[in-house]
Design a protein around this motif. Structure first.
Motif, PDB file in Angstrom:
ATOM      1  N   THR A   1       0.832  -1.206   0.000  1.00  0.00           N
ATOM      2  CA  THR A   1       0.000   0.000   0.000  1.00  0.00           C
ATOM      3  C   THR A   1       0.866   1.255   0.000  1.00  0.00           C
ATOM      4  N   ASP A   2       2.008   1.200   0.674  1.00  0.00           N
ATOM      5  CA  ASP A   2       2.917   2.346   0.645  1.00  0.00           C
ATOM      6  C   ASP A   2       3.403   2.619  -0.776  1.00  0.00           C
ATOM      7  N   ALA A   3       3.643   1.566  -1.533  1.00  0.00           N
ATOM      8  CA  ALA A   3       4.112   1.728  -2.910  1.00  0.00           C
ATOM      9  C   ALA A   3       3.046   2.402  -3.769  1.00  0.00           C
ATOM     10  N   ILE A   4       1.806   1.979  -3.622  1.00  0.00           N
ATOM     11  CA  ILE A   4       0.735   2.594  -4.411  1.00  0.00           C
ATOM     12  C   ILE A   4       0.549   4.055  -4.010  1.00  0.00           C
ATOM     13  N   ALA A   5       0.631   4.336  -2.713  1.00  0.00           N
ATOM     14  CA  ALA A   5       0.541   5.723  -2.263  1.00  0.00           C
ATOM     15  C   ALA A   5       1.678   6.555  -2.844  1.00  0.00           C
ATOM     16  N   ALA A   6       2.885   5.985  -2.909  1.00  0.00           N
ATOM     17  CA  ALA A   6       4.019   6.705  -3.488  1.00  0.00           C
ATOM     18  C   ALA A   6       3.791   6.992  -4.964  1.00  0.00           C
ATOM     19  N   GLU A   7       3.183   6.048  -5.679  1.00  0.00           N
ATOM     20  CA  GLU A   7       2.871   6.282  -7.087  1.00  0.00           C
ATOM     21  C   GLU A   7       1.871   7.423  -7.240  1.00  0.00           C
ATOM     22  N   LEU A   8       0.853   7.455  -6.395  1.00  0.00           N
ATOM     23  CA  LEU A   8      -0.118   8.546  -6.441  1.00  0.00           C
ATOM     24  C   LEU A   8       0.556   9.875  -6.119  1.00  0.00           C
ATOM     25  N   ASP A   9       1.444   9.864  -5.136  1.00  0.00           N
ATOM     26  CA  ASP A   9       2.191  11.076  -4.791  1.00  0.00           C
ATOM     27  C   ASP A   9       2.980  11.591  -5.988  1.00  0.00           C
ATOM     28  N   ALA A  10       3.716  10.698  -6.619  1.00  0.00           N
ATOM     29  CA  ALA A  10       4.599  11.100  -7.709  1.00  0.00           C
ATOM     30  C   ALA A  10       3.832  11.674  -8.884  1.00  0.00           C
ATOM     31  N   SER A  11       2.681  11.116  -9.183  1.00  0.00           N
ATOM     32  CA  SER A  11       1.917  11.596 -10.339  1.00  0.00           C
ATOM     33  C   SER A  11       1.032  12.780 -10.001  1.00  0.00           C
ATOM     34  N   GLY A  12       0.829  13.068  -8.705  1.00  0.00           N
ATOM     35  CA  GLY A  12      -0.014  14.186  -8.314  1.00  0.00           C
ATOM     36  C   GLY A  12      -1.478  13.841  -8.218  1.00  0.00           C
ATOM     37  N   THR A  13      -1.786  12.572  -7.961  1.00  0.00           N
ATOM     38  CA  THR A  13      -3.169  12.121  -7.831  1.00  0.00           C
ATOM     39  C   THR A  13      -3.607  12.232  -6.375  1.00  0.00           C
ATOM     40  N   PRO A  14      -4.631  13.021  -6.072  1.00  0.00           N
ATOM     41  CA  PRO A  14      -5.042  13.197  -4.678  1.00  0.00           C
ATOM     42  C   PRO A  14      -5.531  11.887  -4.058  1.00  0.00           C
ATOM     43  N   TYR A  15      -5.189  11.685  -2.793  1.00  0.00           N
ATOM     44  CA  TYR A  15      -5.675  10.509  -2.080  1.00  0.00           C
ATOM     45  C   TYR A  15      -5.755  10.811  -0.597  1.00  0.00           C
ATOM     46  N   THR A  16      -6.574  10.045   0.084  1.00  0.00           N
ATOM     47  CA  THR A  16      -6.692  10.093   1.537  1.00  0.00           C
ATOM     48  C   THR A  16      -6.230   8.750   2.078  1.00  0.00           C
TER      49      THR A  16
END
Length: 710
Positions: free
Chosen positions: A49-64
């Protein structure tokens, strides 16, 4: 594979009741509901899950993110997931990421709420890493499957994966195998369970069998969709980096804020100048301030015309452009010492249009404090009152302006707002110089410099220096003082082996260093067999991480044995085997990289501060953000803005930055974005049974840091 809200929602009530799942009130017209462009990531602290969150961070996709290990976390219930805005039903999250298919206790009301939410609003769920079992649409591995290491396995994207979310990949997905003594990737390989509506997207051959087992696949059941991932990974591993784009595309149906590319840029410093050679006897570089042997004589390495011809031919063959950071005094001095002759400069200037050029200062002078080289290591010289002696504003400005003037006279196609100082000097450098030269920022302003190179190993974050902004660059471990492979290996051995083995002992003093060697490399084979593969892996890792920062080497590495090319070819050749032609490497110049990093920082701040509102209603996407902040977005092919095509084509989608405007950004999705296959109403198990422990079995390493050398 595009979807819209299910047209059978009103018929699922009986199924919900039969499964004893608390029903979420379905909108009168689900297709008319508002779905916010934000992802819900539910984490258990594991690497997946940390990896997927990092991918969202890098691309600029908002997440909670909700951390299940925290006692003060919010409770996931119907009110947390959905509400109404302006009389319209709203789904607060466009996708849900869970650590596994059900990380909650048996019969958990939170899992029931999530299942009802996903069913009601047609929200996809990613099982970041789960055990192969019927509840996830797969047979238990003991029934003809496999549980164990997949180190070094080359998985394959299936036809369904290539026509769906992983269509940017050329087919193969190689799993890393960096150490024979460390288990790096553990997986469950299995085939779909009897009667399950399961589509494998990525498979690998089951050991001892001709069958293939799923590693990534889509499971449709109970009016819901899950992306089932059955191998463990972290954010740095190549196999995840290859699949990350597709995971995000699947969970968002290709409609999300944020954008990503695969970037690669290489700066070649000290062009026209010479670099002093490593001395294998003294274990230092004569000519450097820290090489103080009085008998040491500098031995310069400098390109020759044939090296220019090779660089031009290589670029044309590879379809890749190098950035040449030049020092004009290098040619002036060479002509003075050789009766006006400089064949290298003549050849470079003849081919000047083949390269991009960056001002690297006229003499490559150190532009920070005045260096006191009477001690090792050097220190900043001081005035009688103890204050630091700084290189003056005029001296800094002369280095910039003089080199620019020389370049203009030579006809170099310059971008005047870019600068690389010698050794990134002028900027703070620890431990000797704890602050920037106070004269640097004014000199940059005097010369209209907007983009200033910095060393990513010292300062990985972009920052302002007066009116200029830094562009961090990755130093490649191809040394500036090596023109031959054996020299590179000798210096590498000195740095990265123990004192007992004849090395410097740096690794003993700094055990966290990841490039340390158990024994010295062979001078004849060590470069090709160890250093090249490692440097290729590190650079490719940056490429695959949506990281636009440039890498830098030196002109010496294009001379003599031309040791840079095996590393660069390794990156480009490997990339070509992994990606389709619709996903090319993006090769930006320094100013464009600086702009990309600057836009990302502004966007990240706007998202963090809650200044961005984005949602989809049917085929219309609306984004509202602060004035002056550009919006990154990824949309399906065929998406338009005010009747014109949105963004640029990349990896099968349309993506890019859209300049902010006073009015909200409105995008129209293609009609194909509303098509959907009907959900399977069949009687699969309710979302009530928690998943078994999906951690890696005892004795198998679960890597939490980058591969060796990162």
């Amino acid at each position: 594979m595009k979807r819209t809200f299910r047209t059978t929602l009103l018929t699922t009530g009986a199924l919900i009741a039969a499964l004893c799942v608390p029903a979420m009130a379905a909108p009168a017209d689900a297709a008319d509901a508002r779905v916010d462009l934000r992802v819900l990531v539910v984490s258990d602290g594991g690497p997946a899950t940390d990896a997927i969150a990092a991918e969202l961070d890098a691309s600029g996709t908002p997440y909670t993110e909700i951390d299940l290990t925290r006692t003060d976390r919010p409770v996931i219930d119907a009110a947390y997931l959905a509400d109404a805005v302006d009389g319209r039903d709203r789904a607060k999250y466009q996708a849900v990421v869970l650590p596994n298919d059900n990380p909650f206790p048996a019969n958990s009301p939170e899992m029931a709420a999530l299942a009802a939410y996903e069913r009601t609003y047609d929200i996809p769920q990613v099982d970041a890493y789960t055990y192969a079992r019927p509840e996830a649409g797969l047979q238990y591995p003991v029934f003809g499957g496999y549980s164990g290491s997949v180190d070094g396995v080359r998985a394959q994207v299936t036809d369904a994966g290539r026509s769906g979310p992983f269509g940017y990949l050329d087919g193969g997905v190689p799993f890393e195998d960096n150490s024979p003594t460390v288990g790096e990737s553990y997986a469950y390989l299995s085939t779909p369970a009897a009667g399950a509506d399961f589509t494998p997207y990525v498979e690998a051959t089951i050991p001892g069998s001709s069958k293939r087992g799923s590693l990534v696949g889509e499971y449709r059941h109970d009016g819901r969709r899950e992306l089932v991932v059955t191998f463990v990974y972290n954010q740095y591993q190549q196999q995840f980096r290859l699949l990350a784009r597709g995971i995000v595309a699947w969970m968002t149906d290709g409609v999300h804020l944020g954008a990503s590319r695969n970037y690669f840029a290489v700066h070649v410093d000290d062009v026209f100048a010479a670099d002093d050679r490593w001395n294998s006897t003294l274990n230092c570089t004569p000519g450097d301030v820290d090489c103080t042997d009085p008998n040491a004589t500098p031995d310069p390495i400098r390109m020759v015309p044939a090296d220019v011809d090779h660089a031009v031919a290589w670029q044309r063959e590879r379809g890749f452009t190098l950035d040449f950071a030049y020092n004009g005094a290098g040619s002036v001095d060479h002509r003075e010492d050789n009766d006006g002759a400089d064949p290298l400069a003549d050849r470079l200037l003849t081919e000047r249009g083949e390269f991009r050029w960056i001002n690297h200062t006229y003499t490559h002078a150190f532009l920070g404090c005045r260096q006191d080289t009477g001690v090792v290591p050097w220190r900043c010289a001081t005035n009688t009152d103890g204050s630091i002696k700084w290189v003056s504003r005029n001296d800094v400005s002369d280095e910039i302006a003089g080199n620019r003037a020389w370049g203009r006279l030579a006809g170099l196609p310059l971008d005047d707002d870019e600068l690389v100082t010698g050794e990134h000097s002028g900027l703070r450098v620890l431990p000797q110089q704890a602050a920037d030269n106070p004269n640097l920022a004014p000199a940059l302003a005097d010369n209209g410099i907007d983009w200033l190179a910095s060393d990513n190993s010292r300062e990985p974050e972009q920052r302002r220096v007066g009116a200029a902004t830094t562009v961090p660059r990755y130093p490649m471990n191809v040394f500036y003082n090596a023109g031959r492979a054996a020299e590179q290996v000798d210096e590498y051995n000195w740095i990265y082996t123990s004192r007992a083995q004849g090395g410097s002992g740096i690794c003993e003093d700094n055990p966290a260093t990841t490039t340390c060697l158990p024994a010295p490399l062979d001078l004849a084979t060590g470069y090709a067999e160890h250093i090249v593969p490692l440097e290729r892996q590190i650079a490719l890792g940056h490429v695959l991480a949506n990281d636009p920062k440039p890498h830098f080497i030196h002109q010496s590495n294009l001379a003599e044995d031309r040791i840079a090319y095996p590393v660069l070819d390794g990156v480009l050749d490997t990339y070509d085997t992994l990606f389709t032609q619709n996903t090319p490497l993006v090769n930006l110049r320094m100013a464009d990289i600086g702009t990309e990093l600057q836009r990302r920082a502004a966007w990240r701040t706007a998202v963090r501060d809650g200044q961005v509102t984005a949602y989809r209603i049917g085929t219309t996407v609306t984004v509202e953000g602060p004035e002056g902040v550009a919006v990154p977005a990824t949309m399906p092919e065929g998406t338009t803005r005010a009747g014109s095509a949105f963004g640029e084509a990349y990896a099968g989608d349309r993506s890019g930055w859209t300049a902010s405007a006073d009015a909200p950004l409105t995008l129209t999705l293609p009609a194909s974005a509303t098509t959907s296959t009907a959900p399977d109403p069949g009687g699969s198990a309710p979302a009530g049974e928690s998943a078994p422990d999906t951690r890696v079995p005892e004795g198998v390493a679960e890597p939490l840091t980058p591969g060796a050398g990162s």
